[in-house]
Design a protein around this motif. Structure first.
Motif, PDB file in Angstrom:
ATOM      1  N   ASP C  35       0.781  -1.265   0.031  1.00 40.80           N
ATOM      2  CA  ASP C  35      -0.046   0.011   0.070  1.00 40.80           C
ATOM      3  C   ASP C  35       0.757   1.270   0.004  1.00 40.80           C
ATOM      4  O   ASP C  35       1.545   1.561   1.159  1.00 40.80           O
ATOM      5  CB  ASP C  35      -0.924   0.022   1.351  1.00 40.80           C
ATOM      6  CG  ASP C  35      -1.839   1.046   1.101  1.00 40.80           C
ATOM      7  OD1 ASP C  35      -1.759   1.986   0.406  1.00 40.80           O
ATOM      8  OD2 ASP C  35      -3.086   0.821   1.964  1.00 40.80           O
ATOM      9  N   GLU C  36       0.849   1.925  -1.032  1.00 40.16           N
ATOM     10  CA  GLU C  36       1.782   2.914  -1.283  1.00 40.16           C
ATOM     11  C   GLU C  36       1.309   4.458  -0.949  1.00 40.16           C
ATOM     12  O   GLU C  36       1.660   5.352  -0.859  1.00 40.16           O
ATOM     13  CB  GLU C  36       2.062   3.279  -2.763  1.00 40.16           C
ATOM     14  CG  GLU C  36       2.579   1.956  -3.433  1.00 40.16           C
ATOM     15  CD  GLU C  36       4.094   1.410  -3.169  1.00 40.16           C
ATOM     16  OE1 GLU C  36       4.810   2.369  -2.650  1.00 40.16           O
ATOM     17  OE2 GLU C  36       4.421   0.447  -3.675  1.00 40.16           O
ATOM     18  N   THR C  37      -0.030   4.363  -0.369  1.00 44.13           N
ATOM     19  CA  THR C  37      -0.732   5.354   0.088  1.00 44.13           C
ATOM     20  C   THR C  37      -0.347   5.871   1.315  1.00 44.13           C
ATOM     21  O   THR C  37      -1.062   6.871   1.782  1.00 44.13           O
ATOM     22  CB  THR C  37      -2.475   5.206  -0.429  1.00 44.13           C
ATOM     23  OG1 THR C  37      -2.743   4.540   0.869  1.00 44.13           O
ATOM     24  CG2 THR C  37      -2.596   5.064  -1.630  1.00 44.13           C
ATOM     25  N   ILE C  38       0.037   4.802   2.118  1.00 43.30           N
ATOM     26  CA  ILE C  38       0.203   5.207   3.523  1.00 43.30           C
ATOM     27  C   ILE C  38       2.056   5.561   3.492  1.00 43.30           C
ATOM     28  O   ILE C  38       2.763   5.060   2.668  1.00 43.30           O
ATOM     29  CB  ILE C  38       0.437   3.890   4.450  1.00 43.30           C
ATOM     30  CG1 ILE C  38      -0.970   3.102   4.133  1.00 43.30           C
ATOM     31  CG2 ILE C  38       0.084   4.262   5.957  1.00 43.30           C
ATOM     32  CD1 ILE C  38      -1.264   1.997   4.467  1.00 43.30           C
ATOM     33  N   ALA C  39       2.417   6.225   4.359  1.00 45.73           N
ATOM     34  CA  ALA C  39       3.684   6.642   4.647  1.00 45.73           C
ATOM     35  C   ALA C  39       4.234   6.147   5.933  1.00 45.73           C
ATOM     36  O   ALA C  39       3.742   6.590   6.991  1.00 45.73           O
ATOM     37  CB  ALA C  39       4.139   7.839   4.276  1.00 45.73           C
ATOM     38  N   PRO C  40       5.368   5.434   6.130  1.00 46.22           N
ATOM     39  CA  PRO C  40       5.695   4.628   4.960  1.00 46.22           C
ATOM     40  C   PRO C  40       4.996   3.394   4.562  1.00 46.22           C
ATOM     41  O   PRO C  40       4.134   3.077   5.061  1.00 46.22           O
ATOM     42  CB  PRO C  40       7.172   3.792   5.973  1.00 46.22           C
ATOM     43  CG  PRO C  40       6.631   3.561   7.194  1.00 46.22           C
ATOM     44  CD  PRO C  40       5.648   4.680   7.605  1.00 46.22           C
ATOM     45  N   SER C  41       5.373   3.265   3.304  1.00 46.78           N
ATOM     46  CA  SER C  41       4.288   2.370   2.664  1.00 46.78           C
ATOM     47  C   SER C  41       4.506   0.987   3.360  1.00 46.78           C
ATOM     48  O   SER C  41       5.382   0.648   3.947  1.00 46.78           O
ATOM     49  CB  SER C  41       5.021   1.968   1.120  1.00 46.78           C
ATOM     50  OG  SER C  41       5.896   1.218   1.023  1.00 46.78           O
ATOM     51  N   ARG C  42       3.159   0.211   3.258  1.00 51.08           N
ATOM     52  CA  ARG C  42       3.230  -1.170   4.092  1.00 51.08           C
ATOM     53  C   ARG C  42       2.845  -2.131   3.203  1.00 51.08           C
ATOM     54  O   ARG C  42       2.224  -2.181   2.402  1.00 51.08           O
ATOM     55  CB  ARG C  42       1.932  -0.895   4.859  1.00 51.08           C
ATOM     56  CG  ARG C  42       1.891  -1.836   6.147  1.00 51.08           C
ATOM     57  CD  ARG C  42       0.964  -1.114   7.442  1.00 51.08           C
ATOM     58  NE  ARG C  42       0.855  -2.207   8.438  1.00 51.08           N
ATOM     59  CZ  ARG C  42       1.952  -2.314   9.286  1.00 51.08           C
ATOM     60  NH1 ARG C  42       3.016  -1.593   9.400  1.00 51.08           N
ATOM     61  NH2 ARG C  42       1.853  -3.171  10.274  1.00 51.08           N
TER      62      ARG C  42
END
Lengths: 291, 291, 291, 291
Positions: C35-42
């Motif tokens: 999931d790139e929409t979370i930082a850091p990506s998960r």
């Protein structure tokens, strides 16, 4: 309800509308269709009317039916009036799979299908308890083993026909019934027997179609509900639908997804038939006025 | 991207992951599938990895490819690495219908298809102006009429092959191309030629399928995109979809609805191929890792 | 089965694959998602592995679990192993409508849902006979009328919680259960309570949504299955689907079509949850690895 | 074609059918619908008739229209006759996105849309070349920057209205036109302006709906075609459809899938409007007689 079907002719719409208006009936819905692929082109109509205010003087429904019959003769029209108060009687024929059986029993009981189910008939005894759950009679009519195959089939079909007649059945639904009926049986029950079967793109005829569809790597599986004819799965199509498949789906997954499809497609076809929304054209296509 | 395919074996997932990790590559996405219907069962995997941080010392991609090749030998693995920077080159083959041609040209130009379209080839001159609208070369390669049929077909196919090679084409899309290719042509371009055709439930083979589907009263029409083989419409299926039909739809309506279907199904198949998301199994099924 | 979820990190795929390989486990299927929409990506992964050949010496599953736990600590990874031999236990909560109840009971009995159904709980007594048809315990837990509303609700929820615990329930399915749970109840059962509700385009919040959708003349109605939260119908979405509507459909027709939709959507969501195919991300989206 | 709409009344079907029969017109198709949710219930009908054999003596179409007008007065009926020979004229309004523009231009040229497209209007100059490809006039009508905002908007709308009138336009299609029209403009063009917009389950109002739908983890995205009103996206719905989304779809993927949806949904709505198959009821629902 009134289901005329006749060679296309100017004036037939007006004549019928005028007749019903003359009897003070209210047309609630009217659908029509002209099949131009037949020569001469053929006209189909479904009129849903309310006769609660039927005019005094004209008297009763018998007079109305006589008037329709006269008009019909003039236009060479086939016709039928169904009364909503006369609930259709539906027999379910099953073998060992219960998904369509459960589905139709539940829908009937919920009021979704405007009909009665007097009897479930099977060539096996397995599903008797399901009929029992819903308080529906169950007739196990298997083959006699003490006589030859042809005679056994004849006897079984005769027994089925007898049960259908005793139960005064209008509609026969083959809810995953895994026997093939004789030409004679199919003709006797033509236009009132609905079958469901799986369909594929491309089609796989013969044995183990799911296995062959899986080998072919199809991305879609389908189901078709149709009126039964003696030619296997070739009768007029009432409804079809599909579901998506990926390379991950095993044969078992395809069978499982197929079950949901069969339930939905069969239930729609039965519902439309029960609500007098399906007509068969002389060339074997159906006209389905969906609700 | 890395597309291994090998007999199923413990350890292959770990070995590949370890190798890429050793090179400091980041696995962005990984899909795998084991086809249990083949004996021995066969393992397929697609790994999308990022090599921007590839470890110093190990040097460059050539070293990585050599390492993968070594590992592949150990596991009897077929493999391929595609680099996103190397855009595929797609040729469109068309006849007279323009709906798929327009659709693919528009999608390519909008950036939706990550590829170039160096040439449109046709056996007719009709669609030259469409290619022109998008600034794409158009080659009209019809049959010569001064020689016999077999020779004319050979000459035409040779001309097409020459254009494909000159344009350095990776992918050939038959976007409603109404010619049948020879076995030789199909084999030479196997696995890189995508065709689209209509499909029906049940299937109607032979001429005028829409007319026959209409006569049969089908409630659904479909389209299938597949890799072309010399056996007509029998290649590995990449994608299928359907649209609903009623008794009101004329043959012309079915053709119109079929056009929308063909555009969508073909575009999806092309997109997945361009993005290296389609693998063909030894038994001719496809593994499609949809995005 | 193994469901790691951790901040995206190079090497985690390799480390897990290597660990399982070291134990001589066979990875049957592996899905992953970043999931790139979370930082850091998960990073999310589902590994389906077979441990029937687990290496002697390493001994047993407890050792494997310890090894996974160690690795998890290193990567700040949440994880869970589910064993297919440990069938999940599902409670069905219902009010007066029986369509979802029937559907799940039938699917469970046919083997389509790999779980047990120890109990059906209801705030009404109406559907006791349906549970009875399938030999499932039925608990009628209504409100006490001799105490005030707040206390009554608390008592009822406590009674439900007690039944769930006594029946050792893993999964709670609100199969058209028309009560709103307290925040406390929702939190206690977070991530294991699935609800189904109708959805519309556009959305109609508040009372009588079908009536309002009908007034608005929508051409589509939908259903959404989601994990229940105290905020009404706002939990992570597991599955959605729609069905078509025309101007002819009355509110009753919409309700009827909605029933078929609710059954299918809920059954899919339950199946995926039972098969450990649903993960919830920290921001409340679901990752659904469809089978 | 004849589109009566009147308070439900016995006899109106008969009276219209009789009138057309009296003029020797042939009714090819007739659809009717009674909206029971309004009091008094309201009757809608679409009659497709052929007047090539219109009776001598009665003379011409003007006489027929007068007769219909007389009948209409008797039944308080709104009505309209459209002649297939009078092709509708459609203006396309666009901003920067070209997918709907291309789609409608291609369909019109293929004969799929029975109308002319005299002009494409835009608040940007970007898409002039697309109109040019199809030989259609392009009007770039941006905002004047030398006057205040309100005046600029008024001037722009006045300019658009002038172009529409000069081009003698019947139908205005907002093919991804990213400006909001004033109440005045909407009212002036009421019932002849079709808009397309994305829709979600649940709905996300306000800015960046795709981003918010992505955050929410929806499994479905939709598109709605409707008649434009001054209240944003609240006009009578003509058509809706959806496409499936998974956790893997990024916002960009959703936008891409949404484009295909918008093209299909808008094209269907435009086609039905052009073929006089859409009626709006007094309460703002549509009656759509699909072909």
């Amino acid at each position: 309800m009134d289901m005329p079907q006749c060679p296309d002719a100017k004036g037939v719409v007006a004549a019928l509308a005028q007749l019903l208006f003359g009897f003070n009936c209210n047309i609630l819905q009217s659908d029509q269709f002209s099949d131009e692929t037949i020569a001469p082109s053929r006209f189909f109509q479904r009129i849903h009317f309310d006769f609660k205010d039927i005019s005094v003087g004209t008297g009763n429904l018998a007079v109305l039916e006589t008037a329709v019959a006269d008009l019909a003769k003039r236009y060479q029209m086939d016709w039928k009036i169904s009364y909503r108060t006369q609930r259709k009687r539906m027999a379910l024929l099953v073998s060992k799979m219960d998904h369509c059986l459960f589905d139709l029993l539940i829908r009937q009981r919920s009021g979704e299908l405007h009909c009665d189910i007097p009897v479930v008939i099977s060539n096996h005894s397995d599903l008797g308890h399901v009929a029992g759950m819903f308080g529906v009679d169950f007739e196990h009519l298997g083959f006699r083993r003490d006589i030859d195959k042809v005679a056994a089939k004849q006897q079984q079909e005769a027994a089925i026909q007898r049960v259908l007649e005793e139960a005064n059945v209008d509609l026969i639904v083959l809810a995953r019934y895994m026997q093939i009926f004789s030409e004679e049986f199919c003709e006797k029950n033509w236009g009132r027997t609905i079958n469901i079967h799986h369909s594929f793109l491309p089609a796989f005829e013969g044995a183990k179609p799911y296995h062959r569809a899986h080998e072919r790597g199809v991305k879609i599986i389908g189901a078709t509900a149709h009126y039964a004819t003696s030619e296997l799965d070739a009768g007029p199509i009432i409804e079809q639908d599909i579901t998506r498949i990926t390379h991950r789906d095993s044969v078992q997954d395809m069978v499982r997804k197929g079950r949901d499809l069969e339930r939905l497609v069969l239930a729609r076809a039965v519902r439309w038939h029960v609500n007098d929304r399906v007509l068969v054209t002389p060339t074997g296509r159906t006209v389905v006025w969906q609700d």
